[in-house]
Write an enzyme that holds these catalytic residues in place. Structure first.
Site, PDB file in Angstrom:
ATOM      1  N   HIS A   1      -1.705   7.029 -27.607  1.00  0.00           N
ATOM      2  CA  HIS A   1      -0.320   7.211 -27.185  1.00  0.00           C
ATOM      3  C   HIS A   1       0.500   7.993 -28.208  1.00  0.00           C
ATOM      4  CE1 HIS A   1       0.088   4.133 -23.720  1.00  0.00           C
ATOM      5  NE2 HIS A   1      -1.149   4.624 -23.773  1.00  0.00           N
TER       6      HIS A   1
ATOM      7  N   HIS B   1     -11.032   3.765 -21.677  1.00  0.00           N
ATOM      8  CA  HIS B   1     -11.001   2.537 -20.886  1.00  0.00           C
ATOM      9  C   HIS B   1     -12.291   1.729 -20.997  1.00  0.00           C
ATOM     10  CE1 HIS B   1      -7.514   4.007 -18.107  1.00  0.00           C
ATOM     11  NE2 HIS B   1      -7.198   3.953 -19.391  1.00  0.00           N
TER      12      HIS B   1
END
Length: 756
Positions: A127, A289
């Site tokens: 992020h 993920h």
């Protein structure tokens, strides 16, 4: 006061005095005034004693603050601090060992999922780097902007305040030798390695910022809102994310609609604007993920407090206080989605791809009410261990955005290939992760440390080192003489040198004169560069270069250096014609890139659709006004307000406008380096008015009404805007002629050297 009438003014003074001398009352009032709904925009109510900017009263006033941010005085280390030297003094192995040890030291105040902070740190790193966008080069890991508003309080960054606090002991230990921006990226790499993944490399060298970047993140005034697409669904330039406060896309689907194919479209747009192709996109999503889980144990509105920027002072920069259950662990809330993608969330596996492609998925909702998906096969509903409760198991989950990779035909082909070849998948993720976390660092020379991989990637805009010039003072003098006899005008030389150097943008350190890509596609064909003239001037310079190199032995001149030298010689000639002797500083050493070293699609994103320095503006592709685009370009060139001002005035006098247009050339001596632009702009004998041509203004003799000049808004802003006029006046002084020349040359040389 007894027996005296108290008027309103006196009463107001008394109230003010009470506030001054009663801190409790003052703090209570301040707190009440600062309180507003979570994520709300300003309500229009003025905070007591808060000064208002001129944009508050006059929103259309040109904002020059981008040219004043990141002042060196904000840096506690001072201007002389050499971060590269400090970083190179680190024992990188020991730093990594310290981070690795921290990963499994779970803290009671924020326990680690599965006993390992690795997935948490990967999300933090992702992020931080993932805000990068190709269209203007802004965002990215550099500067450590995740520490500051608004990024530290974006909904998508919920709980990452804790990740950075967990890293504080490492930062505290190594201090100025390890920037936050480097540490945040390095922590993600160490986390991957801790969980069995072999990374491609790591480079340090990111300097920290000390204040938030002034970045346009979107038009919305509420977090998670999305009002950035046109009627055809095309995302507004230069944005990359689909919602305010999200890094990429809404994981529940476009605007919350569970449509995997629609989500695939959004993913492709968002990741392409981050410089990722389909293969890199799938590798990043699947690889990322593979680790960790999502958190949505309860409804955020019922449990979570304010984000860091809106939290109370006692929170000390932390936000999202969770009042439900333990407030962490199995009660953690971030996105509102809940669950892990794989059965082994702290190990590198291909389980994400296997789960995605093997199972059919049925829609469900998290405890927080968010749309997500679980397998229809109930045999795997107890396959995923709980992150905190021993003996408890769950089904693997996918988001709508995950399912996009299954239902989009192109993404699915890649997913199937990666599942069949785990090593190809690993390498693809390793390279994509390296690119993600280093994309905004510019060329390879900025990469520091023992873990920098060998060779250059095309996205680093490589330049052939063998072509770097090695010139003596005599060589430079000889080349200048050849250029002056070539027949090229001052304006032609200035325009080419400016076009070459002004492609630079400090946001991601791309572009610039080094590499001479002005001679290569796509840059040579950009409209702003006037391709026909560029080709003509380059042909002449190439002939000079070939003639010189033929007899110079090892002392060869690169085209990149020759272009800059041509500009320098033009300035010296123009200054001499204005009555000034100037030696324009020139330092050789630039190299030339080849067409094979130039990614045309990537470089096309650097194309200037507005360059106020050349009085060029493409109304069909610019997303701001001409004057705003001038400030934006000046910001990308790392210019101050005076530097921007003197460059515009000087370039007008040098007749350097796009295609030789005369707008703003407020001089009877074009091609000479003089301050006439400022003198004539501020001359009260001229009356300015709009012409019949949109964006063009006409300067009339105030007495006779006869036309004298034409100009654009970019020219007239230096007489209209009070701050710019103040600087323009300095350069219009009778006593400032030498100062103007000196300041122009200094600013010019700065631009020529930005990429070095």
């Amino acid at each position: 006061m007894k027996g005296k009438t108290v008027n309103k003014q006196t009463l107001a003074a008394l109230v003010s005095a009470l506030l001054v001398f009663n801190p409790a009352v003052a703090d209570e009032q301040e707190s009440a005034q600062m309180t507003k709904p979570k994520g709300a925009a300003a309500t229009g109510t003025a905070k007591a004693f808060q000064p208002k900017s001129k944009q508050f009263w006059w929103p259309d006033q040109l904002d020059l603050s981008p040219l004043r941010d990141h002042d060196s005085r904000s840096n506690p280390y001072g201007e002389s601090f050499d971060y590269a030297k400090a970083f190179n003094s680190l024992d990188l192995d020991q730093v990594k060992a310290d981070i690795d040890q921290l990963l499994t030291q779970s803290q009671d105040w924020w326990p680690a999922d599965y006993g390992n902070y690795g997935p948490f740190f990967i999300r933090m790193t992702w992020h931080s780097a993932g805000t990068y966008r190709t269209l203007d080069g802004r965002g990215g890991a550099g500067g450590g902007q995740q520490r500051f508003e608004p990024l530290n309080s974006w909904p998508d960054n919920a709980s990452l305040d804790k990740a950075r606090r967990l890293l504080w002991p490492v930062k505290q230990k190594y201090g100025e030798a390890l920037s936050w921006s480097d540490l945040i990226v390095l922590a993600g790499n160490v986390a991957l390695e801790n969980m069995g993944f072999k990374t491609f490399g790591f480079a340090g060298g990111r300097n920290d910022d000390w204040e938030p970047d002034m970045v346009y993140w979107g038009p919305e005034v509420e977090m998670l809102a999305s009002d950035r697409e046109d009627r055809d669904g095309k995302l507004q330039r230069p944005l990359g994310a689909t919602h305010m406060g999200l890094i990429y896309v809404n994981p529940e689907g476009p605007k919350g609609v569970p449509d995997p194919l629609g989500s695939a479209k959004n993913i492709r747009t968002a990741f392409s604007r981050m410089a990722m192709n389909d293969e890199e996109t799938l590798a990043l999503i699947a690889g990322g993920h593979t680790f960790g889980k999502m958190h949505g144990a309860h409804k955020p509105k019922d449990c979570l407090g304010a984000e860091p920027a809106a939290a109370g002072i006692e929170a000390q920069g932390l936000g999202w206080h969770n009042k439900c259950g333990k407030g962490h662990s199995e009660d953690t809330i971030t996105s509102g989605l809940e669950g892990a993608w794989t059965q082994a969330p702290t190990k590198w596996t291909s389980l994400y791809l296997s789960n995605l492609l093997t199972y059919d998925w049925q829609q469900t909702r998290s405890p927080a009410g968010a749309i997500q998906w679980i397998p229809t096969d109930e045999s795997v509903h107890k396959a995923v261990p709980d992150a905190h409760v021993k003996g408890k198991f769950h089904a693997p989950v996918m988001t709508t955005a995950d399912l996009a990779l299954k239902y989009d035909p192109e993404y699915r082909k890649i997913a199937e290939r990666f599942l069949a070849d785990p090593e190809e998948y690993r390498l693809a993720f390793a390279k994509a992760w390296y690119k993600l976390t280093h994309r905004d660092m510019g060329p390879a020379r900025n990469f520091l440390g023992k873990e920098v991989p060998q060779g250059n990637f095309i996205w680093q805009d490589p330049i052939d080192d063998k072509t770097q010039s090695r010139l003596s003072a005599g060589d430079i003098k000889q080349l200048k003489k050849a250029i002056s006899k070539s027949g090229l005008s001052v304006a032609e030389r200035v325009r080419l040198a400016w076009a070459s150097a002004a492609s630079y943008r400090q946001s991601d350190m791309r572009g610039g004169a080094n590499g001479a890509r002005i001679a290569l596609a796509p840059q040579k064909d950009w409209t702003v560069n006037n391709p026909a003239e560029t080709a003509k001037v380059l042909k002449t310079l190439e002939a000079i270069r070939a003639d010189f190199n033929k007899g110079a032995g090892k002392r060869q001149v690169s085209l990149a250096d020759l272009i800059v030298l041509a500009g320098a010689s033009a300035l010296e000639q123009a200054a001499k014609q204005a009555g000034f002797e100037v030696a324009v500083p020139f330092t050789p050493g630039r190299g030339d890139a080849t067409q094979a070293q130039t990614d045309e699609n990537s470089f096309s994103l650097l194309e200037l659709h507005a360059d106020g320095f050349r009085n060029y503006f493409d109304v069909n592709h610019s997303y701001k006004s001409p004057t705003e685009m001038l400030v934006d370009k000046a910001d990308q060139l790392d210019l101050t307000v005076p530097e921007m001002t003197v460059l515009v005035g000087g370039l007008r006098a040098l007749d350097a406008n796009y295609q030789g247009a005369k707008h703003g050339v407020l001089t009877q001596r074009p091609g000479t380096l003089n301050n006439d632009f400022f003198v004539n702009l501020l001359d009260m004998s001229t009356l300015w008015q709009k012409s019949d041509v949109d964006g063009i203004y006409q300067g009339l003799d105030r007495s006779s009404g006869k036309p004298k000049w034409t100009a654009t808004s970019v020219d007239l802003i230096f007489g209209s805007n009070s701050e710019l006029r103040a600087v323009a006046e300095v350069y219009a002084f009778d006593t400032s002629k030498q100062k103007f020349v000196d300041d122009f040359v200094a600013a010019w040389v700065k631009v020529m050297n930005l990429d070095r």
